[in-house]
Scaffold this active site. Structure first.
Site, short mmCIF file in Angstrom:
data_model
loop_
_atom_site.label_atom_id
_atom_site.label_comp_id
_atom_site.label_asym_id
_atom_site.label_seq_id
_atom_site.Cartn_x
_atom_site.Cartn_y
_atom_site.Cartn_z
N GLU A 177 0.77 -1.20 -0.43
CA GLU A 177 0.31 0.24 0.21
C GLU A 177 0.70 1.39 0.36
O GLU A 177 0.89 2.15 0.65
CB GLU A 177 -1.26 -0.08 1.04
CG GLU A 177 -2.25 -1.44 1.28
CD GLU A 177 -2.66 -1.14 2.31
OE1 GLU A 177 -2.67 0.12 3.25
OE2 GLU A 177 -3.56 -1.52 2.06
N GLU B 164 -6.09 -9.18 0.70
CA GLU B 164 -5.98 -8.23 2.03
C GLU B 164 -7.64 -8.13 2.04
O GLU B 164 -8.30 -7.04 1.11
CB GLU B 164 -5.27 -6.44 2.82
CG GLU B 164 -3.76 -6.96 3.15
CD GLU B 164 -3.49 -5.72 4.03
OE1 GLU B 164 -4.68 -4.91 4.58
OE2 GLU B 164 -2.05 -5.10 4.35
#
Ligand code: IFM
Length: 461
Positions: free
Chosen positions: A175, A363
Site C-alpha cells: 500500500e 487483504e
C-alpha cells in the site's frame, strides 16, 4: 447486498485447483523483538516512542511476539487448513542500518520461519516492504532521498538471493499510497512528516522502487510470481453537483490510480490531479520508463468505500471525505463503512487495465470488538462481513475477473499502527498480556470454506 448460503456455495464453485486461499500479516505488526538479535530500529520503533503518536501510548516492541511464537501461529494456520500465509520481511532485521552489513541472526529467523511454513505445507507469500523502514535510512531522508532507490534494490536483491530458493510468491510494496500519504503528507504514521515537499519525493521514489523491485526479482528468480499491493477504495460523490463529482474524481485518482498507473506504463494521473505536476521537480531523464514494469499479479487490498465532497478549505485537493459515522451507515470498530460492493467495483476496474493478467486479494477483513464467552469467540459480525465481501469477489471472478486468490487480513490480532491494539482483525484472538491464542469462530468458518472449495476442486477435476 447480503448473500444467502445457496448463492454463496454456488459462487464458491468458481474456485478451482489454482485458487490461493490465505491469511495475511506483517513483520512489524506481529514480530516484536524490536531490538534483539542484532535488529536495527525501524521508523515505527522510533515513532512509537514519541508522545501521542500511537493510541493509548501503545508500541510494537512485543506485539504478538511472532519472533518467538511463529511455530504456534503457523501450527494454528495449519490446523485451519489455510494453505498460504502472507507476511513481510523486516528490512532493519536483515540490514540494521538499511544497507551494508547483514545481520545473520535476522536471516536465520526468516530461514527458520519459512522452513517451518514449508514443513507444514503452508506456502509463504512475502512482502518486501510493509512500512518498517530502517531508522538509519530515515535519518538520511528516508523515502524523500533518491538514494533510497539503490538501497532498496540492494535489499531486494539480497532477499532474492537468501530466500529465493524457497519463496516463489513476492510482493514488493504494501500500500504505497498509505505509507507515503500518512507518513510523508499527513504525518499521522511514521516517520511523521508533513506537506507536499515531503510527500512528492517520497511518492516518486516509492513508485520507482515498486517497479525496480519487480525487475530485480524477475531477473534473479526465473520461476517466481511477483506482484505488488495497493490499497484501493471505491469512491462515491456526495451529491450529483458538478463540484462534488469533480472532487470525487480527484480523490479516486489519488487513492486508486496514483501508483498502479505509472507501473502499468500510463504515467502519473496529472490530468485528474493537477498539483501532482510538481513531482517533475524530482524526476530525472528516463524516470518515466523506470516507473513501468508489468507485475505477474496485482495485490488488491480493500476494506471500505469513501464518500467525497468538494471542500474549499482542503489544500491541493479541494475534496474531503464525509466520514461513515456522519452518514450513519454500518461500520466496523475502525469506523470504516461496511460496503461489500466496494471490492466488486474495485476488482472490475483493476481487471480493466489491459496489462493486468492476474489479481490476488492480498487483504480483506474487519475489526470488531470480540468477546470471549466460555473460552470461545463467536465473531458472527466478522463472518458476515467476510462472507459478503468474498461473495462479491467471487461474483467478479464468475464474470471474468482474473482473480487467483483471496487472503484474509489478518491471521492473528496485531498492532494496528497509529491505532495501537484496540482494533481486532484476526481470525485468531491474541491476549497481549499472556500471548495466549484462541481461534475465533471466523477461523473455523474459513477452514470449512477452504475444505469445501477443495471438494469443488475435486468435482471439477
Ligand atoms: O493493518 C493494516 C495493514 O498493515 C495494511 N492494510 C490495512 C490493514 C488494516 O488497517
Amino acid at each position: 447486498m447480503n448473500f444467502g448460503d445457496k448463492e454463496f456455495n454456488d459462487l464458491l464453485k468458481t474456485t478451482d485447483a489454482n485458487f490461493n486461499w490465505g491469511v495475511s500479516s506483517s513483520a512489524l505488526q506481529t514480530e516484536g523483538s524490536y531490538n534483539s538479535e542484532g535488529k536495527g530500529l525501524s521508523i515505527w520503533d522510533v515513532f512509537s516512542k514519541q508522545k501521542k503518536k500511537i493510541n493509548n501510548g501503545h508500541h510494537p516492541y512485543v506485539a504478538t511476539d511472532f519472533y518467538n511464537n511463529y511455530k504456534t501461529d503457523i501450527d494454528l494456520i495449519a490446523e485451519l487448513k489455510i494453505p498460504n500465509f502472507r507476511t513481510s520481511i523486516s528490512w532493519p532485521r536483515i540490514f540494521p542500518a538499511g544497507n551494508g552489513k547483514i545481520n545473520q541472526e535476522g536471516v536465520d529467523f526468516y530461514n527458520r520461519m519459512f522452513d517451518y511454513c514449508l514443513a507444514k505445507n503452508i506456502t509463504p507469500w512475502i512482502t518486501l516492504y510493509h512500512w518498517d523502514l530502517p531508522y538509519k535510512l530515515e535519518q538520511n531522508g528516508g523515502w524523500k532521498n533518491r538514494e533510497i532507490v539503490n538501497h532498496f534494490i540492494d535489499y531486494v536483491a539480497m532477499c532474492a538471493d537468501l530466500f529465493g530458493d524457497r519463496i516463489k510468491n513476492w510482493m514488493v510494496l504494501n500500500e504505497p499510497i498509505v505509507f507515503t500519504g500518512a507518513g510523508y503528507f499527513l504525518g499521522v504514521h511514521a516517520p511523521g512528516k508533513k506537506g507536499l515537499k515531503n510527500f512528492l519525493p517520497a511518492l516518486h521514489h516509492a513508485a520507482i522502487c515498486q517497479a525496480q523491485g519487480i525487475r530485480v526479482l524477475k531477473s534473479q528468480l526465473k520461476n517466481s510470481n511477483v506482484g505488488t499491493t495497493f490499497s484501493f477504495s471505491h469512491i462515491e460523490s456526495y451529491s450529483q453537483k458538478e463540484k462534488d463529482i469533480k472532487a470525487a474524481l480527484k480523490a479516486d485518482a489519488l487513492v486508486n490510480k496514483l501508483f498502479i498507473e505509472p507501473l502499468l506504463g500510463q504515467g502519473y494521473p496529472f490530468k485528474e490531479i493537477p498539483f501532482l505536476q510538481s513531482i517533475e521537480n524530482y524526476m530525472i531523464a528516463g524516470d518515466e520508463k523506470l516507473l513501468h514494469e508489468v507485475p505477474d499479479f496485482v495485490g488488491v487490498q480493500n476494506y471500505t468505500k469513501e464518500v467525497v465532497k468538494h471542500s474549499f478549505f482542503t489544500p491541493y485537493l479541494n475534496a474531503k471525505i464525509i466520514p461513515a459515522t456522519k452518514r450513519k451507515v454500518p461500520t466496523t470498530t475502525m469506523q470504516w463503512e461496511i460496503f461489500p460492493e466496494s471490492i466488486y467495483r474495485i476488482l472490475k476496474k483493476v481487471a480493466d487495465y489491459k496489462l493486468v493478467k492476474s489479481i490476488v486479494v492480498t487483504e480483506n477483513g474487519a475489526s470488531f470488538a470480540d468477546e470471549i464467552v466460555n473460552g470461545k469467540i463467536n465473531d458472527h459480525q466478522r463472518i458476515h462481513f467476510l462472507k459478503n465481501y468474498l461473495s462479491m469477489c467471487l461474483k467478479a471472478k464468475s464474470e471474468g475477473v482474473p482473480l487467483d486468490g483471496y487472503f484474509v487480513w489478518s491471521a492473528t490480532d496485531n498492532f494496528e499502527w497509529a491505532e495501537g491494539y484496540y482494533p481486532k482483525f484476526g481470525l485468531i484472538h491474541v491476549d497481549f498480556e499472556t500471548q495466549k491464542r484462541i481461534i475465533k469462530e471466523s477461523g473455523f468458518w474459513y477452514k470449512n470454506l477452504i475444505t469445501q472449495s477443495a471438494k469443488n476442486k475435486h468435482e471439477i477435476l
